[in-house]
Design a protein around this motif. Sequence first.
Motif, short mmCIF file in Angstrom:
data_model
loop_
_atom_site.label_atom_id
_atom_site.label_comp_id
_atom_site.label_asym_id
_atom_site.label_seq_id
_atom_site.Cartn_x
_atom_site.Cartn_y
_atom_site.Cartn_z
N TYR A 170 8.90 117.94 -11.96
CA TYR A 170 9.45 118.60 -13.17
C TYR A 170 10.63 119.49 -12.80
N ARG A 171 10.50 120.23 -11.71
CA ARG A 171 11.60 121.12 -11.31
C ARG A 171 12.85 120.30 -10.96
N GLY A 172 12.65 119.17 -10.26
CA GLY A 172 13.78 118.31 -9.95
C GLY A 172 14.44 117.75 -11.19
N TYR A 173 13.64 117.37 -12.17
CA TYR A 173 14.16 116.81 -13.42
C TYR A 173 14.99 117.84 -14.17
N PHE A 174 14.46 119.05 -14.30
CA PHE A 174 15.19 120.08 -15.04
C PHE A 174 16.43 120.54 -14.28
N GLN A 175 16.36 120.54 -12.97
CA GLN A 175 17.54 120.88 -12.18
C GLN A 175 18.62 119.82 -12.39
N HIS A 176 18.20 118.55 -12.45
CA HIS A 176 19.16 117.46 -12.72
C HIS A 176 19.82 117.64 -14.08
N GLU A 189 7.41 120.63 -24.12
CA GLU A 189 6.53 120.28 -25.24
C GLU A 189 6.47 118.76 -25.41
N GLU A 190 7.61 118.10 -25.20
CA GLU A 190 7.62 116.63 -25.26
C GLU A 190 6.71 116.03 -24.19
N PHE A 191 6.82 116.57 -22.97
CA PHE A 191 5.97 116.07 -21.88
C PHE A 191 4.50 116.32 -22.17
N ALA A 192 4.19 117.50 -22.73
CA ALA A 192 2.79 117.82 -23.03
C ALA A 192 2.22 116.86 -24.07
N THR A 193 3.07 116.42 -24.99
CA THR A 193 2.62 115.47 -26.02
C THR A 193 2.46 114.07 -25.44
N GLN A 194 3.44 113.67 -24.62
CA GLN A 194 3.42 112.32 -24.06
C GLN A 194 2.34 112.16 -22.97
N GLU A 234 15.49 125.35 -24.73
CA GLU A 234 15.69 123.92 -24.44
C GLU A 234 14.64 123.42 -23.45
N ALA A 235 14.39 124.21 -22.42
CA ALA A 235 13.36 123.84 -21.44
C ALA A 235 11.99 123.79 -22.09
N LEU A 236 11.73 124.74 -22.98
CA LEU A 236 10.43 124.79 -23.65
C LEU A 236 10.22 123.55 -24.53
N ALA A 237 11.29 123.12 -25.20
CA ALA A 237 11.19 121.94 -26.06
C ALA A 237 10.93 120.68 -25.23
N LYS A 238 11.61 120.56 -24.10
CA LYS A 238 11.40 119.40 -23.22
C LYS A 238 9.96 119.38 -22.69
N GLY A 275 20.31 120.40 -15.52
CA GLY A 275 21.03 121.66 -15.58
C GLY A 275 20.37 122.67 -16.49
N ILE A 276 19.07 122.49 -16.70
CA ILE A 276 18.33 123.40 -17.58
C ILE A 276 17.44 124.28 -16.70
N PRO A 277 17.71 125.56 -16.60
CA PRO A 277 16.88 126.42 -15.74
C PRO A 277 15.50 126.66 -16.34
N LEU A 278 14.49 126.59 -15.47
CA LEU A 278 13.11 126.85 -15.92
C LEU A 278 12.86 128.36 -15.85
N GLU A 279 13.52 129.09 -16.76
CA GLU A 279 13.38 130.54 -16.77
C GLU A 279 12.90 131.01 -18.13
N GLN A 280 12.35 132.20 -18.17
CA GLN A 280 11.75 132.70 -19.40
C GLN A 280 12.77 132.80 -20.53
N GLY A 281 12.36 132.32 -21.69
CA GLY A 281 13.19 132.40 -22.88
C GLY A 281 14.11 131.22 -23.10
N ASN A 282 14.08 130.22 -22.20
CA ASN A 282 14.95 129.05 -22.36
C ASN A 282 14.30 128.08 -23.35
#
Length: 863
Positions: free
Chosen positions: A264-270, A287-292, A281-285, A272-279
């Motif tokens: 997951y960290r590699g994917y988000f780094q690719h 949520e998609e993974f949690a559903t799938q 876009e990252a939270l929405a992505k 360009g979305i930082p996995l930091e608090q309050g992001n």
Amino acid sequence: MSRALPKRNPLPSKEASLFKELLTLYETRQIKKGLKTADLILKKFPDHGETLCMKGLVLTHMNRHDEGLELVKKGVRLDLTSHICWHVFGLIQKADKNYEEALKSYTQALRFDKENLNLLRDSAQLQTQLRLYEALVETRHNILRLRPNQRQNWVALAVAHHLNGNPKEAKMVLEHYQRSLKNVPNYDTEHSETLLYYVNILEEVGELSEALSVLDTNSKSRSIVDRTAVLEIRARLLTKLKAPEADEAWLALIQHNADSYESYRGYFQHLGIPLEQGNKEALAKLEEFATQLPKATAPRRLQLTVAAVDQFESLVKPYIVRNLVKGVPSLFADLKSLYADKEKQQIIETLVESLREEYASASTSSALTSSSGESEPTTYLWTLYYLAQHYSYLSQPEKALALLDIAIKHTPTLPELHICKAWTLKRSGDLLGAARCQNDARLLDGQDRFLNTKFGKYLLRAGMVEEAISIFGLFTKKDAASPGADLEDMQSLLYLLGEADAHKQNKKLNLALKKYMAVKKVFDDFEDDQFDFHGYNLRKFTINVYLKLLKWEDQLRSHPGYVKAAIEASKIFVAVADDPSIVTSLTSSNQMTDAEKKAKKKAKKAAVKAQEEKKTTQPAAADKDMDPPPPKDDDPDGIKLLSCADPLEQAAKLLHPLVTLAAANVDAWIAIYDVAIRRKKLLQAVGALNKAVALNPDHPELHIRLVDLKQRASALPQQPPAPIGAVFIDALSKLVPDEISLETLNSQYLQKHSDNPEAVLAAAKVQAMLKVPLGAVEGTVFALSSGETGQGEKLATNIRTASSALDFLISIQSSRSDEFRTQCQANYPLSTIFKTPTELAPLRDQVMLGSSSSEGGSEEVTP
């Protein structure tokens, strides 16, 4: 012009045949027959160097090392042109772990037998062990020239070039090797490993497109069989190439292992979305993974890290409820990192408290059900367990213990509750109570290795060494010399460091030092153990793992276990160098009473009798001359080690690896200073303090050392000679300005850090160094017992600091030490650290009995 070496006189045919037989007997491990054969040759030719060397080699395997080594040295002197003599000398030096000298002997042997493959292979292993990579490349070239048809020789040469910092040469060798291959079967793991190594080399030299092409081609043709490695490398290469297929590659990797946080960290780094608090876009992505991926935990857990405070509660509640209903004991360990955010911590506390109330009423009415509709009566229990860990972590032991009492009354047979109670008491300073609670957990299942080991660990922490060893002995080898010896053979750092700390706590510095040095020996063994892998990994073609091994070995002594052992052992060596009477007092206190002598003699007789019975009951073993028995410990109490002639030199050797491998550790630099200043290494001492200042200029121990350095510099009879003197004086003036007196420096430090208990104690120690009146020193120390040195998370630290302060008062012979002890006991009512030995005696007796809460558990069963 060099003098010519004397010519060797060959043996007659009969003795030559005997010598060949001697070589065969040694190779087939028929040692005693080999010794007789060597003696037959030497009877007629007592000065035959090669036979003398072989006899010496045989004797070293018969536990007659010194005698054998002398014969080998004599044999080498008699025949300096024999590759056999030098080879044998190298074998013995290699067995003694003297790799540098062994390599010199092999180099001499190769002068007289340049194409001896055994010599070349052994030389290559020694060069790798010593990290002599340029010489390794040359040796591997020679081996490949002699045996170009063996696959491993090509790979070995490529690895040598790679280690020597020349991946392009490694790439060329591997390409030449691949062109020579014919009819490689599918699913050949050796070829697969080589191809993966080739791909990694291509990536390293920057040929990313070629690396991707090789990877795709060979994975489709089933030449590369490691699917996980293919997915990881492919995603990484496509990301570096900025290819549009990179998204798909990362998603495929996540689908392959949906709970891999790295994916997951590699994917988000690719992306360009930082996995930091309050992001968002990252939270929405996520949520998609949690559903799938409904069964995956990783995306849901990452959501909790990324979510802002206003979104956090809605996400954390289902996560916590799900884990509580499932009864996941590690839930708190999973969520603990979120406590860095105080708002999230408060949300979790409020949520779990409300769940506790809900589940408490539900459990009484049996209305609590899972999502499947089944009754879950344990959910309330796990909620109590979580809250107890929560409050214990926040240093609120009274709340934690109250919850644990409710939980234990609810289910007295759950070991985790007693373990948590032990953890809470330990953090509160009640080490004996903590050990007692661990015993309660152990008695629930006497055959559980984890519970017994945990109890042993807590016994060591409480200073009860003999009791801990008896517990560990339930699971060690019954034929070992002692449980401790077996655990040392098994390289148990938990045991070695725990026992060393316990002995130090009990003021038995000799035994503590012995165990710390045993930790050092464990790491020496780790370093030596890699030797066999230099040949093994290349034979088995596990190249990628092998390179990771070498990298790990290069950083070996950065391990926290070694760092701690080296620092603590150096402190003991420094203490002995400062006060040699420590050894004398320990030696006199080590004298046994008549009763103890009788008991020891009786135990020794019983051990001898048991060994004799074992020999008569066991079948005769095969010839074990090749495997000599372990050497006898001639210093069981560590007195010889403690009273060594050069304690500071020993300490310097221990700390030397930390200069590069623990460069970010302030305590390491302070230990290096302590040793260097006593060895009169002034620049090294100043350099260590400069490093410490750069890391943490306000460190309490650093403050003490700065004053110590200034005092020692002032006490020097004359300025150090040039060029050291000028550099030292300049560096000292930067660390401690000349215009500020040491009293003023200490006063400023105390005023600046008056809310830091460790800094206050450091200031008091400096006052004692500066000969400030005892009353003033006591006044500074007593500020620590006022109860105003911190709350909450600092409680455990304050207990340790208060204990150190009490030891300090005793060391300066303060008449108010008992008063300070009483005040600390009042400040920390749960702690037993401040009790007197008389008060502790009955508490020690209770530890091994357990509490009444464990009465419902099963009796201990010795495995």
